[in-house]
Design a protein around this motif. Sequence first.
Motif, mmCIF file in Angstrom:
data_model
loop_
_atom_site.group_PDB
_atom_site.id
_atom_site.type_symbol
_atom_site.label_atom_id
_atom_site.label_comp_id
_atom_site.label_asym_id
_atom_site.label_seq_id
_atom_site.Cartn_x
_atom_site.Cartn_y
_atom_site.Cartn_z
ATOM 1 N N LEU A 179 23.061 1.182 -2.297
ATOM 2 C CA LEU A 179 21.756 1.808 -2.073
ATOM 3 C C LEU A 179 20.854 1.304 -3.195
ATOM 4 O O LEU A 179 21.102 0.269 -3.780
ATOM 5 C CB LEU A 179 21.883 3.328 -2.092
ATOM 6 C CG LEU A 179 22.455 3.977 -0.839
ATOM 7 C CD1 LEU A 179 22.645 5.469 -1.061
ATOM 8 C CD2 LEU A 179 21.527 3.755 0.351
ATOM 9 N N GLY A 180 19.815 2.042 -3.492
ATOM 10 C CA GLY A 180 18.977 1.616 -4.586
ATOM 11 C C GLY A 180 17.605 2.227 -4.523
ATOM 12 O O GLY A 180 17.333 3.125 -3.718
ATOM 13 N N VAL A 181 16.751 1.733 -5.391
ATOM 14 C CA VAL A 181 15.371 2.191 -5.476
ATOM 15 C C VAL A 181 14.459 0.980 -5.383
ATOM 16 O O VAL A 181 14.696 -0.029 -6.059
ATOM 17 C CB VAL A 181 15.118 2.942 -6.791
ATOM 18 C CG1 VAL A 181 13.638 3.232 -6.980
ATOM 19 C CG2 VAL A 181 15.926 4.241 -6.833
ATOM 20 N N THR A 182 13.446 1.077 -4.545
ATOM 21 C CA THR A 182 12.422 0.044 -4.439
ATOM 22 C C THR A 182 11.090 0.636 -4.874
ATOM 23 O O THR A 182 10.683 1.689 -4.382
ATOM 24 C CB THR A 182 12.289 -0.482 -3.004
ATOM 25 O OG1 THR A 182 13.536 -1.058 -2.588
ATOM 26 C CG2 THR A 182 11.207 -1.552 -2.916
ATOM 27 N N ILE A 183 10.432 -0.040 -5.795
ATOM 28 C CA ILE A 183 9.081 0.328 -6.204
ATOM 29 C C ILE A 183 8.154 -0.744 -5.647
ATOM 30 O O ILE A 183 8.348 -1.933 -5.917
ATOM 31 C CB ILE A 183 8.961 0.419 -7.733
ATOM 32 C CG1 ILE A 183 9.973 1.437 -8.281
ATOM 33 C CG2 ILE A 183 7.538 0.820 -8.133
ATOM 34 C CD1 ILE A 183 10.047 1.473 -9.802
ATOM 35 N N HIS A 184 7.192 -0.334 -4.836
ATOM 36 C CA HIS A 184 6.362 -1.314 -4.137
ATOM 37 C C HIS A 184 4.907 -0.873 -4.098
ATOM 38 O O HIS A 184 4.590 0.307 -4.296
ATOM 39 C CB HIS A 184 6.879 -1.531 -2.709
ATOM 40 C CG HIS A 184 6.826 -0.306 -1.839
ATOM 41 N ND1 HIS A 184 5.815 -0.077 -0.937
ATOM 42 C CD2 HIS A 184 7.666 0.760 -1.730
ATOM 43 C CE1 HIS A 184 6.032 1.072 -0.309
ATOM 44 N NE2 HIS A 184 7.148 1.602 -0.769
ATOM 45 N N LEU A 185 4.034 -1.834 -3.871
ATOM 46 C CA LEU A 185 2.638 -1.509 -3.630
ATOM 47 C C LEU A 185 2.509 -0.845 -2.268
ATOM 48 O O LEU A 185 3.154 -1.269 -1.298
ATOM 49 C CB LEU A 185 1.775 -2.771 -3.680
ATOM 50 C CG LEU A 185 1.659 -3.449 -5.047
ATOM 51 C CD1 LEU A 185 0.959 -4.798 -4.907
ATOM 52 C CD2 LEU A 185 0.903 -2.565 -6.027
ATOM 53 N N ARG A 186 1.728 0.180 -2.187
ATOM 54 C CA ARG A 186 1.594 0.918 -0.937
ATOM 55 C C ARG A 186 0.727 0.132 0.056
ATOM 56 O O ARG A 186 -0.334 -0.392 -0.311
ATOM 57 C CB ARG A 186 0.950 2.265 -1.218
ATOM 58 C CG ARG A 186 0.966 3.225 -0.034
ATOM 59 C CD ARG A 186 2.320 3.876 0.149
ATOM 60 N NE ARG A 186 2.286 4.869 1.205
ATOM 61 C CZ ARG A 186 3.149 5.876 1.310
ATOM 62 N NH1 ARG A 186 4.103 6.010 0.419
ATOM 63 N NH2 ARG A 186 3.064 6.738 2.298
ATOM 64 N N ALA A 187 1.171 0.059 1.286
ATOM 65 C CA ALA A 187 0.420 -0.598 2.356
ATOM 66 C C ALA A 187 -0.159 0.471 3.282
ATOM 67 O O ALA A 187 0.407 1.563 3.423
ATOM 68 C CB ALA A 187 1.320 -1.541 3.145
ATOM 69 N N PRO A 188 -1.288 0.196 3.921
ATOM 70 C CA PRO A 188 -1.882 1.194 4.816
ATOM 71 C C PRO A 188 -1.015 1.466 6.041
ATOM 72 O O PRO A 188 -0.339 0.572 6.551
ATOM 73 C CB PRO A 188 -3.224 0.561 5.213
ATOM 74 C CG PRO A 188 -3.049 -0.901 4.986
ATOM 75 C CD PRO A 188 -2.114 -1.027 3.829
ATOM 76 N N HIS A 189 -1.014 2.710 6.470
ATOM 77 C CA HIS A 189 -0.349 3.147 7.704
ATOM 78 C C HIS A 189 1.142 2.819 7.701
ATOM 79 O O HIS A 189 1.721 2.463 8.730
ATOM 80 C CB HIS A 189 -1.041 2.546 8.931
ATOM 81 C CG HIS A 189 -2.480 2.920 9.023
ATOM 82 N ND1 HIS A 189 -2.896 4.163 9.436
ATOM 83 C CD2 HIS A 189 -3.612 2.238 8.717
ATOM 84 C CE1 HIS A 189 -4.215 4.231 9.396
ATOM 85 N NE2 HIS A 189 -4.679 3.078 8.961
ATOM 86 N N SER A 190 1.773 2.939 6.553
ATOM 87 C CA SER A 190 3.206 2.677 6.437
ATOM 88 C C SER A 190 3.774 3.510 5.299
ATOM 89 O O SER A 190 3.106 3.741 4.286
ATOM 90 C CB SER A 190 3.458 1.189 6.166
ATOM 91 O OG SER A 190 4.826 0.959 5.859
ATOM 92 N N LEU A 191 5.025 3.935 5.468
ATOM 93 C CA LEU A 191 5.722 4.658 4.408
ATOM 94 C C LEU A 191 6.449 3.713 3.452
ATOM 95 O O LEU A 191 6.694 4.064 2.302
ATOM 96 C CB LEU A 191 6.732 5.643 5.002
ATOM 97 C CG LEU A 191 6.177 6.775 5.858
ATOM 98 C CD1 LEU A 191 7.320 7.564 6.479
ATOM 99 C CD2 LEU A 191 5.280 7.694 5.029
ATOM 100 N N SER A 192 6.800 2.522 3.934
ATOM 101 C CA SER A 192 7.672 1.665 3.128
ATOM 102 C C SER A 192 7.227 0.213 3.043
ATOM 103 O O SER A 192 7.856 -0.582 2.345
ATOM 104 C CB SER A 192 9.099 1.713 3.688
ATOM 105 O OG SER A 192 9.129 1.251 5.036
ATOM 106 N N ASP A 193 6.164 -0.159 3.735
ATOM 107 C CA ASP A 193 5.704 -1.544 3.691
ATOM 108 C C ASP A 193 4.876 -1.770 2.432
ATOM 109 O O ASP A 193 4.380 -0.828 1.820
ATOM 110 C CB ASP A 193 4.882 -1.862 4.934
ATOM 111 C CG ASP A 193 4.728 -3.359 5.147
ATOM 112 O OD1 ASP A 193 5.471 -4.132 4.505
ATOM 113 O OD2 ASP A 193 3.861 -3.756 5.953
ATOM 114 N N GLY A 194 4.738 -3.036 2.064
ATOM 115 C CA GLY A 194 3.939 -3.402 0.906
ATOM 116 C C GLY A 194 4.726 -4.289 -0.032
ATOM 117 O O GLY A 194 5.965 -4.207 -0.090
#
Length: 209
Positions: free
Chosen positions: A134-149
């Motif tokens: 498993l793990g942790v992803t830190i990402h830039l937030r993309a519009p209209h998405s919970l996990s994209d970016g």
Amino acid sequence: MLRIAVLTSGRGTLLRYAISACYDGVVDGEVVAVATNRDCPALDVAREAAIGSVGAYPLDSYGSLAERDAAMAADLLAAGADFVLVGGYTEVLDDVFLKHFPDRAISVYPTILPAFGELDESIGPALDYGVKSLGVTIHLRAPHSLSDGPIIAQIPIPVDVDDTIESVTPYIAAVEREHLPIVMQAFAEGRVIRDGLKVRIAASKRTVA
């Protein structure tokens, strides 16, 4: 110095991490605003910490997602926020919000993206699938998405076939607590560089006394 707004929907775990990291000097910043999309314990955490701007913005109080997110962004900007941490926030964000914080809104997701993205709860499905990490992803937030970016950082966590949500959650929380301030400080120092979908963090120029 980062002037941080935190978006959340739950207990305020990442909010606590951000407040502590700023207070302890790990992050050169200050949490100046907290916004939620519903009544939740994080609001009490924010008020106890004497955060200047604290408010709930339930979607059903507005005509649309865009209208709600525009109002929320306006209040965060009025509070002086120039950086957004999205932590445990259960709704997508509209372009109208993110355009005010270009490449300055980050999110934390408890899997190695893009696997198991866009789920309300991703740890259980990943374990059911038999993943070895498993793990942790830190990402830039993309519009209209919970996990994209664009992905800023990923930290893997080995898991066993007998692991459960309950057994791995403390490890994920520990990784979030350790690595989120590192990424936030990189933003504070202007070391986060985006090139299309790729993001790199330049080496720190901090010296050890």
